[in-house]
Design a protein around this motif. Structure first.
Motif, PDB file in Angstrom:
ATOM      1  N   MET A   1      25.471 -25.506  10.257  1.00 14.13           N
ATOM      2  CA  MET A   1      25.123 -24.304   9.556  1.00 14.13           C
ATOM      3  C   MET A   1      26.880 -23.902   9.142  1.00 14.13           C
ATOM      4  SD  MET A   1      23.236 -21.172   8.654  1.00 14.13           S
ATOM      5  CE  MET A   1      21.681 -20.926   9.677  1.00 14.13           C
ATOM      6  N   THR A   2      26.987 -24.077   7.637  1.00 12.16           N
ATOM      7  CA  THR A   2      29.263 -23.637   7.677  1.00 12.16           C
ATOM      8  C   THR A   2      29.117 -21.985   8.167  1.00 12.16           C
ATOM      9  OG1 THR A   2      28.976 -23.699   5.720  1.00 12.16           O
ATOM     10  CG2 THR A   2      29.064 -25.808   6.342  1.00 12.16           C
ATOM     11  N   LEU A   3      30.285 -22.292   8.397  1.00 13.36           N
ATOM     12  CA  LEU A   3      30.551 -20.195   7.622  1.00 13.36           C
ATOM     13  C   LEU A   3      30.702 -19.677   6.703  1.00 13.36           C
ATOM     14  CD1 LEU A   3      31.970 -18.635   9.531  1.00 13.36           C
ATOM     15  CD2 LEU A   3      34.682 -18.853   8.686  1.00 13.36           C
ATOM     16  N   LEU A   4      31.009 -20.765   5.360  1.00 16.11           N
ATOM     17  CA  LEU A   4      30.491 -20.460   4.342  1.00 16.11           C
ATOM     18  C   LEU A   4      28.828 -20.294   4.562  1.00 16.11           C
ATOM     19  CD1 LEU A   4      31.470 -19.295   1.280  1.00 16.11           C
ATOM     20  CD2 LEU A   4      30.848 -22.156   0.934  1.00 16.11           C
ATOM     21  N   GLU A   5      28.028 -20.634   4.266  1.00 16.24           N
ATOM     22  CA  GLU A   5      26.508 -20.132   3.965  1.00 16.24           C
ATOM     23  C   GLU A   5      25.741 -19.076   5.516  1.00 16.24           C
ATOM     24  OE1 GLU A   5      25.361 -24.007   6.199  1.00 16.24           O
ATOM     25  OE2 GLU A   5      24.963 -24.269   4.005  1.00 16.24           O
ATOM     26  N   VAL A   6      26.965 -19.397   6.351  1.00 19.23           N
ATOM     27  CA  VAL A   6      26.341 -17.752   7.043  1.00 19.23           C
ATOM     28  C   VAL A   6      26.878 -16.305   6.578  1.00 19.23           C
ATOM     29  CG1 VAL A   6      27.230 -16.080   9.059  1.00 19.23           C
ATOM     30  CG2 VAL A   6      26.395 -18.815   9.575  1.00 19.23           C
ATOM     31  N   LEU A   7      28.436 -16.957   6.066  1.00 16.67           N
ATOM     32  CA  LEU A   7      28.449 -15.753   5.286  1.00 16.67           C
ATOM     33  C   LEU A   7      27.434 -15.443   3.999  1.00 16.67           C
ATOM     34  CD1 LEU A   7      32.517 -16.340   5.395  1.00 16.67           C
ATOM     35  CD2 LEU A   7      31.343 -14.565   6.103  1.00 16.67           C
ATOM     36  N   VAL A   8      27.246 -16.492   3.207  1.00 15.25           N
ATOM     37  CA  VAL A   8      26.720 -15.824   2.250  1.00 15.25           C
ATOM     38  C   VAL A   8      25.321 -15.296   2.254  1.00 15.25           C
ATOM     39  CG1 VAL A   8      24.550 -17.029   0.275  1.00 15.25           C
ATOM     40  CG2 VAL A   8      27.367 -17.228   0.227  1.00 15.25           C
ATOM     41  N   THR A   9      24.680 -16.097   4.227  1.00  7.94           N
ATOM     42  CA  THR A   9      23.542 -15.312   4.227  1.00  7.94           C
ATOM     43  C   THR A   9      23.070 -13.529   4.246  1.00  7.94           C
ATOM     44  OG1 THR A   9      22.629 -17.043   5.046  1.00  7.94           O
ATOM     45  CG2 THR A   9      21.854 -15.062   5.821  1.00  7.94           C
ATOM     46  N   MET A  10      24.495 -13.316   4.599  1.00  6.52           N
ATOM     47  CA  MET A  10      24.323 -11.936   5.309  1.00  6.52           C
ATOM     48  C   MET A  10      25.099 -10.798   4.305  1.00  6.52           C
ATOM     49  SD  MET A  10      27.404 -12.907   8.718  1.00  6.52           S
ATOM     50  CE  MET A  10      28.010 -10.947   9.211  1.00  6.52           C
ATOM     51  N   LEU A  11      25.502 -11.199   3.376  1.00  9.66           N
ATOM     52  CA  LEU A  11      25.561 -10.801   1.635  1.00  9.66           C
ATOM     53  C   LEU A  11      24.727 -10.654   1.193  1.00  9.66           C
ATOM     54  CD1 LEU A  11      27.687  -9.676  -0.235  1.00  9.66           C
ATOM     55  CD2 LEU A  11      27.418 -12.148  -1.428  1.00  9.66           C
ATOM     56  N   ILE A  12      23.906 -11.471   1.681  1.00  8.13           N
ATOM     57  CA  ILE A  12      21.972 -11.229   0.636  1.00  8.13           C
ATOM     58  C   ILE A  12      21.523 -10.571   1.704  1.00  8.13           C
ATOM     59  CG2 ILE A  12      19.988 -11.910   0.378  1.00  8.13           C
ATOM     60  CD1 ILE A  12      21.928 -15.183  -0.128  1.00  8.13           C
ATOM     61  N   LEU A  13      21.374 -10.728   3.085  1.00 11.87           N
ATOM     62  CA  LEU A  13      21.220  -9.208   3.816  1.00 11.87           C
ATOM     63  C   LEU A  13      21.713  -7.985   3.296  1.00 11.87           C
ATOM     64  CD1 LEU A  13      18.744  -9.369   5.998  1.00 11.87           C
ATOM     65  CD2 LEU A  13      20.644 -10.015   7.351  1.00 11.87           C
ATOM     66  N   SER A  14      22.469  -8.009   3.423  1.00 11.76           N
ATOM     67  CA  SER A  14      22.977  -6.850   3.536  1.00 11.76           C
ATOM     68  C   SER A  14      22.601  -5.919   1.864  1.00 11.76           C
ATOM     69  CB  SER A  14      25.223  -6.629   3.478  1.00 11.76           C
ATOM     70  OG  SER A  14      25.654  -6.982   4.716  1.00 11.76           O
ATOM     71  N   VAL A  15      22.926  -6.614   0.457  1.00 14.46           N
ATOM     72  CA  VAL A  15      22.747  -6.488  -0.440  1.00 14.46           C
ATOM     73  C   VAL A  15      21.207  -5.637   0.060  1.00 14.46           C
ATOM     74  CG1 VAL A  15      21.814  -6.809  -2.805  1.00 14.46           C
ATOM     75  CG2 VAL A  15      24.131  -7.550  -1.892  1.00 14.46           C
ATOM     76  N   SER A  16      20.417  -6.866   0.307  1.00 12.94           N
ATOM     77  CA  SER A  16      18.509  -6.229   0.781  1.00 12.94           C
ATOM     78  C   SER A  16      18.386  -5.159   1.317  1.00 12.94           C
ATOM     79  CB  SER A  16      18.075  -7.016   0.882  1.00 12.94           C
ATOM     80  OG  SER A  16      17.763  -8.312   0.227  1.00 12.94           O
ATOM     81  N   LEU A  17      18.706  -4.276   2.406  1.00 17.02           N
ATOM     82  CA  LEU A  17      18.942  -3.381   3.409  1.00 17.02           C
ATOM     83  C   LEU A  17      19.259  -2.659   2.648  1.00 17.02           C
ATOM     84  CD1 LEU A  17      19.908  -5.198   6.842  1.00 17.02           C
ATOM     85  CD2 LEU A  17      16.970  -4.600   6.527  1.00 17.02           C
ATOM     86  N   LEU A  18      20.681  -2.432   1.279  1.00 20.59           N
ATOM     87  CA  LEU A  18      21.233  -1.399   1.086  1.00 20.59           C
ATOM     88  C   LEU A  18      19.764  -1.020  -0.229  1.00 20.59           C
ATOM     89  CD1 LEU A  18      25.057  -2.103   0.344  1.00 20.59           C
ATOM     90  CD2 LEU A  18      23.286  -0.488   1.553  1.00 20.59           C
ATOM     91  N   MET A  19      19.268  -1.757  -0.858  1.00 22.19           N
ATOM     92  CA  MET A  19      18.451  -2.164  -1.986  1.00 22.19           C
ATOM     93  C   MET A  19      17.216  -1.177  -1.301  1.00 22.19           C
ATOM     94  SD  MET A  19      18.879  -5.194  -4.341  1.00 22.19           S
ATOM     95  CE  MET A  19      17.268  -4.911  -5.466  1.00 22.19           C
ATOM     96  N   LEU A  20      16.530  -1.796   0.331  1.00 18.59           N
ATOM     97  CA  LEU A  20      15.313  -1.097   1.034  1.00 18.59           C
ATOM     98  C   LEU A  20      15.735   0.576   0.609  1.00 18.59           C
ATOM     99  CD1 LEU A  20      14.316  -3.686   2.783  1.00 18.59           C
ATOM    100  CD2 LEU A  20      13.312  -2.853   0.739  1.00 18.59           C
ATOM    101  N   LEU A  21      16.802   1.224   2.152  1.00 16.87           N
ATOM    102  CA  LEU A  21      17.016   2.020   2.012  1.00 16.87           C
ATOM    103  C   LEU A  21      17.076   3.066   0.371  1.00 16.87           C
ATOM    104  CD1 LEU A  21      18.514   4.022   3.997  1.00 16.87           C
ATOM    105  CD2 LEU A  21      21.006   3.505   3.017  1.00 16.87           C
ATOM    106  N   SER A  22      18.058   2.650  -0.623  1.00 17.84           N
ATOM    107  CA  SER A  22      18.107   3.562  -1.620  1.00 17.84           C
ATOM    108  C   SER A  22      16.063   3.561  -2.240  1.00 17.84           C
ATOM    109  CB  SER A  22      18.629   2.677  -3.002  1.00 17.84           C
ATOM    110  OG  SER A  22      18.436   3.148  -4.138  1.00 17.84           O
ATOM    111  N   MET A  23      15.442   2.466  -1.626  1.00 16.86           N
ATOM    112  CA  MET A  23      13.898   2.868  -2.126  1.00 16.86           C
ATOM    113  C   MET A  23      12.969   3.634  -1.302  1.00 16.86           C
ATOM    114  SD  MET A  23      12.909  -0.795  -3.429  1.00 16.86           S
ATOM    115  CE  MET A  23      11.359  -0.748  -2.493  1.00 16.86           C
ATOM    116  N   ALA A  24      14.050   4.040  -0.047  1.00 15.54           N
ATOM    117  CA  ALA A  24      13.153   4.973   0.500  1.00 15.54           C
ATOM    118  C   ALA A  24      13.448   6.258   0.664  1.00 15.54           C
ATOM    119  CB  ALA A  24      13.564   4.556   2.107  1.00 15.54           C
ATOM    120  N   MET A  25      14.347   6.358   0.363  1.00 12.16           N
ATOM    121  CA  MET A  25      15.336   7.672  -0.229  1.00 12.16           C
ATOM    122  C   MET A  25      15.139   8.024  -1.668  1.00 12.16           C
ATOM    123  SD  MET A  25      17.691   8.360   2.085  1.00 12.16           S
ATOM    124  CE  MET A  25      18.412  10.134   1.631  1.00 12.16           C
ATOM    125  N   PHE A  26      14.442   7.635  -2.259  1.00 14.53           N
ATOM    126  CA  PHE A  26      13.866   7.858  -3.837  1.00 14.53           C
ATOM    127  C   PHE A  26      12.343   8.138  -3.726  1.00 14.53           C
ATOM    128  CE2 PHE A  26      10.949   6.860  -7.548  1.00 14.53           C
ATOM    129  CZ  PHE A  26      12.468   7.334  -8.619  1.00 14.53           C
TER     130      PHE A  26
END
Length: 110
Positions: A1-26
């Motif tokens: 894996m390249t560093l770029l793939e790891v960064l993209v994966t972390m970005l997708i994971l972060s956005v997904s977790l923020l969306m789940l947190l928003s849904m939980a607060m709602f």
């Protein structure tokens, strides 16, 4: 894996977790809102039963927990009274909510 793939994966994971947190607060806000509505409805029903049982026809204000209950009883006919009950409370966001109930009850008083 390249560093770029790891960064993209972390970005997708972060956005997904923020969306789940928003849904939980709602969901938590919705739960609190429905809990307050249930408590207000139960208090209004208790007040209606108290008025029906006591035969005390008039107006009044009462505060139970964080719910303010106001009621008025008016004569509609000889043995018929209209009871109007309003409950008001504040939500977590600071907005005041109200719920109203109107019922007709038979009375022995003329």
């Amino acid at each position: 894996m390249t560093l770029l793939e790891v960064l993209v994966t972390m970005l997708i994971l972060s956005v997904s977790l923020l969306m789940l947190l928003s849904m939980a607060m709602f969901a938590l806000n919705g739960n609190h809102r429905s809990n307050n509505m249930t408590v207000a409805t139960q208090l209004m029903q208790q007040k209606l039963e108290e008025i029906r049982g006591s035969g005390n026809f008039g107006s009044g204000v009462d505060t139970v927990e964080n719910v303010r209950i106001e009621w008025t009883v008016t004569a509609v006919a000889v043995h018929l009274r209209q009871v109007s009950i309003t409950a008001a409370w504040r939500q977590l966001d600071g907005q005041e909510r109200t719920h109203e109930m109107t019922a007709l009850i038979k009375s022995d008083a003329v």
